[in-house]
Design an enzyme around this catalytic site. Structure first.
Site, PDB file in Angstrom:
ATOM      1  N   ALA A  66       8.292 -16.945  18.176  1.00 59.92           N
ATOM      2  CA  ALA A  66       7.771 -17.994  19.057  1.00 59.92           C
ATOM      3  C   ALA A  66       6.311 -17.657  19.348  1.00 59.92           C
ATOM      4  O   ALA A  66       5.908 -16.490  19.275  1.00 59.92           O
ATOM      5  CB  ALA A  66       8.576 -18.017  20.347  1.00 59.92           C
ATOM      6  N   GLY A 111      11.840 -15.559  16.796  1.00 58.54           N
ATOM      7  CA  GLY A 111      12.235 -16.908  16.375  1.00 58.54           C
ATOM      8  C   GLY A 111      12.243 -17.094  14.863  1.00 58.54           C
ATOM      9  O   GLY A 111      12.947 -17.968  14.354  1.00 58.54           O
ATOM     10  N   GLU A 114      15.491 -15.769  13.792  1.00 56.23           N
ATOM     11  CA  GLU A 114      16.503 -16.698  14.325  1.00 56.23           C
ATOM     12  C   GLU A 114      16.569 -17.974  13.483  1.00 56.23           C
ATOM     13  O   GLU A 114      17.638 -18.529  13.242  1.00 56.23           O
ATOM     14  CB  GLU A 114      16.192 -16.996  15.793  1.00 56.23           C
ATOM     15  CG  GLU A 114      16.405 -15.750  16.653  1.00 56.23           C
ATOM     16  CD  GLU A 114      15.930 -15.898  18.089  1.00 56.23           C
ATOM     17  OE1 GLU A 114      14.727 -16.178  18.285  1.00 56.23           O
ATOM     18  OE2 GLU A 114      16.734 -15.742  19.008  1.00 56.23           O
ATOM     19  N   GLU A 134      11.806  -9.131  20.763  1.00 55.54           N
ATOM     20  CA  GLU A 134      11.621  -9.702  22.108  1.00 55.54           C
ATOM     21  C   GLU A 134      11.691  -8.661  23.215  1.00 55.54           C
ATOM     22  O   GLU A 134      10.992  -8.754  24.220  1.00 55.54           O
ATOM     23  CB  GLU A 134      12.670 -10.803  22.365  1.00 55.54           C
ATOM     24  CG  GLU A 134      12.421 -12.097  21.610  1.00 55.54           C
ATOM     25  CD  GLU A 134      13.075 -12.137  20.237  1.00 55.54           C
ATOM     26  OE1 GLU A 134      13.428 -11.067  19.704  1.00 55.54           O
ATOM     27  OE2 GLU A 134      13.220 -13.265  19.700  1.00 55.54           O
TER      28      GLU A 134
HETATM   29  N1  CO8 Z   1       2.598 -15.784  18.571  1.00 52.48           N
HETATM   30  C1  CO8 Z   1       1.290 -16.115  18.590  1.00 52.48           C
HETATM   31  N2  CO8 Z   1       0.369 -15.571  17.761  1.00 52.48           N
HETATM   32  C2  CO8 Z   1       0.805 -14.653  16.889  1.00 52.48           C
HETATM   33  C3  CO8 Z   1       2.144 -14.262  16.807  1.00 52.48           C
HETATM   34  C4  CO8 Z   1       3.067 -14.874  17.697  1.00 52.48           C
HETATM   35  N3  CO8 Z   1       4.389 -14.618  17.670  1.00 52.48           N
HETATM   36  N4  CO8 Z   1       2.261 -13.316  15.847  1.00 52.48           N
HETATM   37  C5  CO8 Z   1       1.030 -13.132  15.334  1.00 52.48           C
HETATM   38  N5  CO8 Z   1       0.145 -13.927  15.965  1.00 52.48           N
HETATM   39  C6  CO8 Z   1      -1.291 -14.041  15.713  1.00 52.48           C
HETATM   40  C7  CO8 Z   1      -2.034 -12.823  16.248  1.00 52.48           C
HETATM   41  O1  CO8 Z   1      -2.284 -12.940  17.640  1.00 52.48           O
HETATM   42  C8  CO8 Z   1      -3.295 -12.859  15.412  1.00 52.48           C
HETATM   43  O2  CO8 Z   1      -4.140 -13.847  15.938  1.00 52.48           O
HETATM   44  P1  CO8 Z   1      -5.755 -13.565  16.019  1.00 52.48           P
HETATM   45  O3  CO8 Z   1      -6.204 -13.372  14.597  1.00 52.48           O
HETATM   46  O4  CO8 Z   1      -6.287 -14.818  16.663  1.00 52.48           O
HETATM   47  O5  CO8 Z   1      -5.930 -12.315  16.840  1.00 52.48           O
HETATM   48  C9  CO8 Z   1      -2.795 -13.377  14.064  1.00 52.48           C
HETATM   49  O6  CO8 Z   1      -1.541 -14.003  14.317  1.00 52.48           O
HETATM   50  C10 CO8 Z   1      -2.566 -12.255  13.063  1.00 52.48           C
HETATM   51  O7  CO8 Z   1      -1.715 -11.308  13.659  1.00 52.48           O
HETATM   52  P2  CO8 Z   1      -2.068  -9.734  13.772  1.00 52.48           P
HETATM   53  O8  CO8 Z   1      -3.552  -9.525  13.787  1.00 52.48           O
HETATM   54  O9  CO8 Z   1      -1.276  -9.180  14.902  1.00 52.48           O
HETATM   55  O10 CO8 Z   1      -1.499  -9.219  12.363  1.00 52.48           O
HETATM   56  P3  CO8 Z   1      -0.961  -7.755  12.027  1.00 52.48           P
HETATM   57  O11 CO8 Z   1      -0.794  -7.717  10.550  1.00 52.48           O
HETATM   58  O12 CO8 Z   1      -1.783  -6.708  12.668  1.00 52.48           O
HETATM   59  O13 CO8 Z   1       0.507  -7.713  12.708  1.00 52.48           O
HETATM   60  C11 CO8 Z   1       2.684  -8.573  13.299  1.00 52.48           C
HETATM   61  C12 CO8 Z   1       1.521  -8.585  12.276  1.00 52.48           C
HETATM   62  C13 CO8 Z   1       3.359  -7.203  13.294  1.00 52.48           C
HETATM   63  C14 CO8 Z   1       3.665  -9.648  12.874  1.00 52.48           C
HETATM   64  C15 CO8 Z   1       2.099  -8.857  14.706  1.00 52.48           C
HETATM   65  O14 CO8 Z   1       1.295 -10.033  14.647  1.00 52.48           O
HETATM   66  C16 CO8 Z   1       3.167  -9.088  15.753  1.00 52.48           C
HETATM   67  O15 CO8 Z   1       3.760  -8.137  16.227  1.00 52.48           O
HETATM   68  N6  CO8 Z   1       3.375 -10.377  16.128  1.00 52.48           N
HETATM   69  C17 CO8 Z   1       4.305 -10.713  17.201  1.00 52.48           C
HETATM   70  C18 CO8 Z   1       5.725 -10.624  16.727  1.00 52.48           C
HETATM   71  C19 CO8 Z   1       6.674 -10.913  17.856  1.00 52.48           C
HETATM   72  O16 CO8 Z   1       6.726 -10.212  18.846  1.00 52.48           O
HETATM   73  N7  CO8 Z   1       7.481 -11.958  17.680  1.00 52.48           N
HETATM   74  C20 CO8 Z   1       8.477 -12.369  18.666  1.00 52.48           C
HETATM   75  C21 CO8 Z   1       7.908 -13.402  19.549  1.00 52.48           C
HETATM   76  S1  CO8 Z   1       9.021 -13.791  20.869  1.00 52.48           S
HETATM   77  C22 CO8 Z   1      10.141 -14.834  20.192  1.00 52.48           C
HETATM   78  O17 CO8 Z   1      10.130 -15.121  19.033  1.00 52.48           O
HETATM   79  C23 CO8 Z   1      11.172 -15.387  21.153  1.00 52.48           C
HETATM   80  C24 CO8 Z   1      11.938 -16.557  20.595  1.00 52.48           C
HETATM   81  C25 CO8 Z   1      12.698 -17.267  21.658  1.00 52.48           C
HETATM   82  C26 CO8 Z   1      11.813 -17.946  22.665  1.00 52.48           C
HETATM   83  C27 CO8 Z   1      12.647 -18.818  23.547  1.00 52.48           C
HETATM   84  C28 CO8 Z   1      11.899 -19.450  24.715  1.00 52.48           C
HETATM   85  C29 CO8 Z   1      10.645 -20.185  24.421  1.00 52.48           C
END
Ligand code: CO8
Length: 259
Positions: A66, A111, A114, A134
């Site tokens: 998400a 997500g 999921e 999460e």
């Molecule tokens: N949301 C928003 N932006 C994201 C997300 C995300 N989930 N993942 C990556 N991005 C963005 C980063 O902020 C970054 O943006 P910018 O270039 O503007 O800084 C861009 O994508 C590239 O990402 P990274 O620079 O972080 O890339 P890396 O190669 O260093 O890392 C990862 C890749 C490991 C995937 C890292 O981006 C990461 O950990 N992302 C988050 C993963 C995460 O925690 N996902 C779970 C989210 S919570 C969820 O899914 C809950 C679902 C249910 C919700 C129900 C209620 C609404």
């Protein structure tokens, strides 16, 4: 119809939805969920589409979860509404009458995992990574992860993944039965399409009946599940596809379904 956050294409009775926010690693924002829901309604209404494939734009991510920028500001009521909206959109994959294959080309986190778990099965690139991170954000899965992951891999392994938030490789995901097949990144779409075409060449009615029987059976006890199968079998047995399939076998030729 054209969308901003997803691409929808169709070829040879197979539709593909590509999550298309590569700068945010295809994270699921509110707009994407709205567009996905609309696209799934369109696909459900099309008789010419026999299989749906899901994948992510770019080489890095299927869906990285998400959109955290949206999650960060939610209060409890908004969080409930967002979780329900995601459940509704992602639930449509499971409810879709046609089979759905997830082609996981990179990160499938939160997500993203999921979404893949709500598909009928997953093929993954060797570069894919799965996880429900999460807990690291002070949250729990909100788009079905606490329910579909234990059903897919068993409660113990699911709890380990959910409670640690750790990522696993595609190979590990295959080993625990989350993923059906792992292939080189450049071979992923070809492998998925081969399987999609094999399914699309079968009769529409039995393919849909089989998906429905498996899904409905998973929610009930074994005798009730077997009763569901009996009804579904009976509904197929005198149909056009069964006539063609059995005649083709007896006439020693290849069956031609959906003509
Ligand atoms: N949301 C928003 N932006 C994201 C997300 C995300 N989930 N993942 C990556 N991005 C963005 C980063 O902020 C970054 O943006 P910018 O270039 O503007 O800084 C861009 O994508 C590239 O990402 P990274 O620079 O972080 O890339 P890396 O190669 O260093 O890392 C990862 C890749 C490991 C995937 C890292 O981006 C990461 O950990 N992302 C988050 C993963 C995460 O925690 N996902 C779970 C989210 S919570 C969820 O899914 C809950 C679902 C249910 C919700 C129900 C209620 C609404």
């Amino acid at each position: 119809m054209s969308y901003e956050t997803i691409l929808v294409t169709a070829e040879k009775n197979i539709a593909t939805i590509t999550f298309n926010r590569p700068k945010a690693l295809n994270a699921l924002n509110d707009k994407l969920l709205t567009e996905l829901s609309a696209a799934l309604d369109d696909i459900a209404a099309r008789q010419d589409i026999h299989v749906l494939v899901l994948t992510g734009a770019g080489s890095k991510a299927f869906v990285a979860g998400a959109d955290i920028t949206e999650l960060a500001t939610l209060d409890a009521a908004q969080g409930k509404a967002c979780s329900e909206k995601g459940h509704k959109a992602i639930g449509k994959l499971q409810e879709l009458e046609i089979p759905v294959i997830a082609a996981v080309n990179g990160f499938a986190l939160g997500g993203g995992s999921e979404m893949a778990l709500a598909s009928d099965f997953i093929y993954a690139s060797e570069a894919a990574k799965f996880g429900l991170p999460e807990i690291t954000l002070g949250l729990i899965p909100g788009y079905g992860g606490t329910q579909r992951l234990p059903r897919a891999i068993g409660a113990n392994l699911a709890k380990e993944m959910i409670l640690t938030g750790k990522m696993i490789s595609a190979a590990e995901a295959k080993e625990i039965g989350m993923v059906n097949k792992v292939v080189a990144p450049e071979a992923l779409m070809d492998e998925v399409m081969k399987t999609a075409e094999a399914i699309a060449s079968k009769g529409r009615v039995p393919v849909r009946a089989a998906k429905k029987a498996v899904n409905e059976g998973l929610n009930v006890d074994l005798p009730s599940g077997c009763a569901i199968e009996v009804e579904a079998f009976a509904a197929c047995v005198s149909g056009k596809d069964a006539k063609e399939g059995t005649s083709a076998f007896l006439e020693k030729r290849k069956p031609v379904f959906n003509a």
